[in-house]
Design an enzyme around this catalytic site. Sequence first.
Site, PDB file in Angstrom:
ATOM      1  N   LYS A   5      -2.464  -0.179  14.328  1.00 31.20           N
ATOM      2  CA  LYS A   5      -1.252  -0.196  15.143  1.00 31.20           C
ATOM      3  C   LYS A   5      -1.105  -1.426  16.048  1.00 31.20           C
ATOM      4  CE  LYS A   5       0.400   3.546  13.605  1.00 31.20           C
ATOM      5  NZ  LYS A   5       0.918   3.046  12.351  1.00 31.20           N
ATOM      6  N   TYR A  19     -10.555   4.996   4.538  1.00 27.14           N
ATOM      7  CA  TYR A  19     -11.302   5.300   5.752  1.00 27.14           C
ATOM      8  C   TYR A  19     -12.375   6.323   5.385  1.00 27.14           C
ATOM      9  CZ  TYR A  19      -7.148   3.446   8.176  1.00 27.14           C
ATOM     10  OH  TYR A  19      -6.124   2.646   8.618  1.00 27.14           O
ATOM     11  N   HIS A  23       0.879  -1.189   0.000  1.00 27.78           N
ATOM     12  CA  HIS A  23       0.000   0.000   0.000  1.00 27.78           C
ATOM     13  C   HIS A  23       0.899   1.217   0.000  1.00 27.78           C
ATOM     14  CE1 HIS A  23      -3.873  -1.747   1.074  1.00 27.78           C
ATOM     15  NE2 HIS A  23      -3.314  -2.453   2.021  1.00 27.78           N
ATOM     16  N   PRO A  32      -8.361  -0.150  16.467  1.00 26.17           N
ATOM     17  CA  PRO A  32      -7.750  -0.562  15.204  1.00 26.17           C
ATOM     18  C   PRO A  32      -7.706   0.544  14.135  1.00 26.17           C
ATOM     19  CG  PRO A  32      -9.888  -1.601  15.498  1.00 26.17           C
ATOM     20  CD  PRO A  32      -9.571  -0.909  16.767  1.00 26.17           C
TER      21      PRO A  32
END
Length: 388
Positions: free
Chosen positions: A296, A200, A72, A292
Amino acid sequence: MQTQVAIIGGGPAGTLLSHLLANAGISSIVLERQSREHVLSRIRAGVLEWGTVETLRAAGLGERLDTEGHVHDTINIAWRGQQLLSVDTFDMVGKRMMGYGQTKIQEDLYAAADGRDQQIIFEAEDVALHDIESDRPRVTFTANGDTHEISCDYIAGCDGFHGPSRQAIPAEKRQEFLKEYPFGWLGILSETPPLPILMYANSEHGFALCSMRNPMLSRYYVQCPLTDTTDDWSDDRFWSELFARIPDAQAAQIQTGPSIEKSIAPLRSFVSEPISWGRLHLAGDAAHIVPPTGAKGLNLAVSDVHYLSQALIAQYAGDPVLLEQYGATALRRVWGAVRFSWWLTSLLHRFPDQTPFDQRAQEQELEFLNASAHAQAAMTEQYVGLPL
Ligand code: FAS
Ligand code: PHB
């Protein structure tokens, strides 16, 4: 039973620690409460910091990671329905991330353990720690109805949030920092082609996240009330909520399908200090939990184990300094990730008592993030992982 390091917990922290110690010729015994199959059935993390990738590669665990992992190099955040911020992490801070499920890491760790005849005792029950302030600590447990005792030099508490290790540190000596979020994440897996980007989303309907495990396995999340159970969420309801929370341009690229896994995880920030006490050293979720949102949790387990393994190796080579400093070293990085995860969670989720002002303030911070390369750099250097 005798060993140099008794490791409680056969999840990623415990099994990676046993691997790194074995690579340095240090013996360990891993005690895991669940069966091997149960541990491998858990669906958890999916995004690795580059420091985690390099740690796994250096340990000889990078072969499948490099063939099946998905690199990514963007962070994508949607807000107000149609806005999309995309930050190229490599252009911004010279680092990428890797999409590779925690389950695969666990499979790789168990396969490596099998290859070196590592002793991992599954379905170990009644694990208890003894004499952790002496120079010969012990761990007792029952397996197949028999009681066993391990005498060792050190105990590594890698038994997650609910394990016994943290509790072995005297309560009056522990300081616990806790923040519980008033929502959970409902996650599904579907055997469908994933959205090409990890995205997100902040929306007035709540948080959503589009992720992946491989080209034919998608991982999606939507924020949900803590009172919900998976029975409240049909697949149809999940998909319609997901589409209500992300931009139409990305929703149009998503192929829906039946969920093959569906679970709800609560969100909390938690740190217990100290993480070392006598001959006991905690690592991973046994010492800290992060929501989450910042991807991390697993990465912190790896960084703790990176520090702890180096400290134990130095200790056995006659240099005690790293082990004396392990707690402070690991916690410095932990708190950096804890703060970042709290910030991103607060920015992207809709809180039950949130007012229209709060929603607008969140959206304004996202507008500023979208307009400021400096703000993007600050977010990105923390998202891809602070230096080990
Ligand atoms: P783990 O909890 O993974 O492992 C601890 C092990 O100790 C377990 O196998 C447990 O069975 C064992 N154990 C417990 N008590 C014991 C006892 N008494 N005796 C012996 N063994 C015992 N992180 C992310 O980065 N991204 C995510 O999307 C994400 N999703 C998550 C979803 C869920 C539902 C959960 C619970 C966590 C999620 N995490 C995520 C965080 C997760 O990945 C952890 O950070 C990671 O598993 C930490 O690894 P360990 O410290 O090894 O703890
Ligand atoms: C996942 O792929 O499971 C994932 C990705 C990013 C996160 C959390 C989970 O922040």
